[in-house]
Design an enzyme around this catalytic site. Structure first.
Site, PDB file in Angstrom:
ATOM      1  N   SER A  63       0.921  -1.145  -0.097  1.00 49.39           N
ATOM      2  CA  SER A  63      -0.019  -0.067  -0.064  1.00 49.39           C
ATOM      3  C   SER A  63       0.985   1.217  -0.017  1.00 49.39           C
ATOM      4  O   SER A  63       2.232   1.139   0.094  1.00 49.39           O
ATOM      5  CB  SER A  63      -0.796  -0.004   1.255  1.00 49.39           C
ATOM      6  N   GLU A 175     -11.085   0.201  -9.207  1.00 45.66           N
ATOM      7  CA  GLU A 175     -12.096  -0.054  -8.243  1.00 45.66           C
ATOM      8  C   GLU A 175     -13.388   0.865  -8.898  1.00 45.66           C
ATOM      9  O   GLU A 175     -13.359   2.189  -9.085  1.00 45.66           O
ATOM     10  CB  GLU A 175     -11.835   0.410  -6.878  1.00 45.66           C
ATOM     11  N   GLU A 183      -9.683   1.591   6.076  1.00 42.33           N
ATOM     12  CA  GLU A 183      -8.447   0.866   5.908  1.00 42.33           C
ATOM     13  C   GLU A 183      -7.501   2.115   5.591  1.00 42.33           C
ATOM     14  O   GLU A 183      -7.479   2.842   4.641  1.00 42.33           O
ATOM     15  CB  GLU A 183      -8.640  -0.061   4.939  1.00 42.33           C
ATOM     16  N   HIS A 227     -14.092  -2.631   4.405  1.00 46.83           N
ATOM     17  CA  HIS A 227     -12.653  -2.638   4.747  1.00 46.83           C
ATOM     18  C   HIS A 227     -12.557  -2.522   6.147  1.00 46.83           C
ATOM     19  O   HIS A 227     -13.440  -1.946   6.724  1.00 46.83           O
ATOM     20  CB  HIS A 227     -11.824  -1.523   3.999  1.00 46.83           C
ATOM     21  N   GLY A 228     -11.702  -3.254   6.869  1.00 49.10           N
ATOM     22  CA  GLY A 228     -11.254  -2.958   7.824  1.00 49.10           C
ATOM     23  C   GLY A 228     -11.898  -4.263   8.922  1.00 49.10           C
ATOM     24  O   GLY A 228     -12.288  -5.166   8.360  1.00 49.10           O
ATOM     25  N   GLY A 272     -11.873  -5.700   0.902  1.00 48.86           N
ATOM     26  CA  GLY A 272     -12.676  -5.644   2.164  1.00 48.86           C
ATOM     27  C   GLY A 272     -13.403  -6.975   2.407  1.00 48.86           C
ATOM     28  O   GLY A 272     -14.455  -7.100   3.103  1.00 48.86           O
ATOM     29  N   ASN A 293      -7.838  -9.270  -1.567  1.00 49.14           N
ATOM     30  CA  ASN A 293      -6.925  -8.585  -0.562  1.00 49.14           C
ATOM     31  C   ASN A 293      -7.125  -9.002   0.790  1.00 49.14           C
ATOM     32  O   ASN A 293      -8.077  -9.221   1.313  1.00 49.14           O
ATOM     33  CB  ASN A 293      -7.227  -7.213  -0.829  1.00 49.14           C
ATOM     34  N   ASP A 295      -5.433  -7.852   4.322  1.00 44.60           N
ATOM     35  CA  ASP A 295      -4.588  -6.891   5.219  1.00 44.60           C
ATOM     36  C   ASP A 295      -4.861  -7.015   6.518  1.00 44.60           C
ATOM     37  O   ASP A 295      -4.047  -7.421   7.426  1.00 44.60           O
ATOM     38  CB  ASP A 295      -4.898  -5.513   4.519  1.00 44.60           C
ATOM     39  N   THR A 296      -6.126  -6.628   7.044  1.00 44.99           N
ATOM     40  CA  THR A 296      -6.282  -6.537   8.432  1.00 44.99           C
ATOM     41  C   THR A 296      -6.106  -7.829   9.089  1.00 44.99           C
ATOM     42  O   THR A 296      -5.579  -8.031  10.219  1.00 44.99           O
ATOM     43  CB  THR A 296      -7.864  -6.165   8.379  1.00 44.99           C
TER      44      THR A 296
END
Ligand SMILES: [Zn+2]
Length: 365
Positions: A63, A175, A183, A227-228, A272, A293, A295-296
């Site tokens: 990122s 997107e 995020e 997201h998150g 997300g 994706n 990430d979290t």
């Protein structure tokens, strides 16, 4: 027959037609490749180890903030300087180390919103420079995220960037629709519900605009993703919408006289997904999602190994010498970063393997 058989470069960072071949193979064989957000050499190797052990391809992505962290938080990020330098350094590192793990790697960069476009411009400069010397771009692919901007401008600007990437056969992920939540400083928590779901006409419009430029693109379409971090069940996902998009694009292309249009003409990306149920992932994958994706969940996994180590070994890392085994006992073998950083790598590797299994990627090489 496995995914590696369709690739001209079997291991290390793959580019161009290999990326296209890999995503096409994934779409046909109904698996999605986890894209792991990396911020350091440690998170890179933790991800690669999981891919190797699971006989899987992997996407590693930086990122804008992660890239700046790769450069070091001490480097000024004025005009995206640290984010550009960090992404380029990370890319060279991944290119150098990936072959040691024997798996194909898609080297990608994550969300680039309008205000971050100078970051993407800087990376494309590096790609073009690398292309001159090696006949391939430095990165396999980038992501441009103008989903918060008016749709026309989003598509137009994305097309402009795809034109720049196309001569290098570089992949571009875009997107459309808004992915909720928060995020890396992108906060969409108060957006109204309807715009969380992309319409089929939007997807067709993107397809029509981008495909004459190059076939190397994918779409992250909003279908209720967030997201998150959210509790499972709190997110209302509608992966069946992706199936409707595919059917609509197929119908339009066929009506326009295009021959042999497959059932899934579009490459979709799932953003997300944290907190989603496994079945929701699988439904999305069946409708043409080729990349998810992560990430979290990975941040939490990495932290948990180090957290548990520090909590259980507290008395062995509080002083350089002296622990419950004796006041003159040395603690070097406990506070050596190779010991406790490794614990974070182990828990992250386990979590990446879980994702590879969940998305049917494990064993596909
Ligand atoms: Zn997104």
């Amino acid at each position: 027959m496995g995914a590696q058989d369709v690739l001209s470069r079997k291991t290390g960072v793959i580019v161009g037609d290999d990326v296209l071949a890999l995503f096409t193979y994934a779409r046909e064989h109904k698996f999605a490749i986890p894209a792991i957000n990396c911020t350091s050499s440690s998170t890179v190797v933790a991800s690669l180890e999981a891919a190797r052990d699971s006989k899987s391809p992997i996407v590693l992505q930086f990122s804008q903030g992660g890239a700046a962290f790769f450069a070091g938080k001490g480097v000024d990020n004025k005009d995206q300087f640290a984010s550009i330098q960090g992404a380029v350094a990370g890319a060279h590192y991944v290119r150098a180390i990936a072959p040691a793990y024997g798996v194909p790697v898609v080297l990608h960069t994550d969300h680039c919103a309008k205000k971050l476009l100078p970051w993407l411009d800087g990376m494309l400069d590096a790609d073009e420079k690398y292309f001159k010397e090696h006949n391939e771009p430095l990165f396999s692919s980038h992501m441009i995220d103008l989903s918060e901007e008016p749709v026309d401008w989003n598509v137009e600007t994305t097309a402009r960037y795809l034109k720049r990437a196309a001569p290098m056969k570089q992949w571009l992920e875009m997107e459309i629709g808004i992915t909720g939540g928060e995020e890396d400083g992108v906060n969409n928590e108060d957006v109204d519900n309807n715009s969380l779901y992309t319409q089929p006409e939007d997807i067709m419009n993107i397809y029509k605009t981008l495909s004459p430029i190059s076939p190397y693109f994918s779409i992250a379409a909003g279908f209720g993703n967030v997201h998150g971090v959210y509790k499972p069940g709190n997110v209302k996902l509608h992966p069946e919408l992706l199936g409707k998009h595919q059917a609509y694009v197929k119908e339009q292309l066929t009506a326009a006289g295009q021959k042999n249009v497959g059932d899934k003409p579009v490459y979709f990306v799932f953003h997300g997904g944290s907190g989603s149920a496994k079945q929701e992932y699988l439904d999305a994958i069946n409708h043409g999602v080729v990349k998810v994706n992560m990430d979290t969940d990975m941040q939490f996994a990495y932290c948990s190994g180090i957290r548990d180590y520090m909590v259980t070994k507290k008395e062995y890392v509080s002083t350089a010498v002296g622990n419950p085994d004796g006041e003159d006992k040395p603690n070097k073998k406990y506070f050596d970063p190779r010991v406790w950083v490794r614990e974070g790598e182990k828990t992250m590797t386990t979590r990446v393997k879980e994702a590879l299994a969940d998305f049917n990627t494990a064993g596909t090489l």
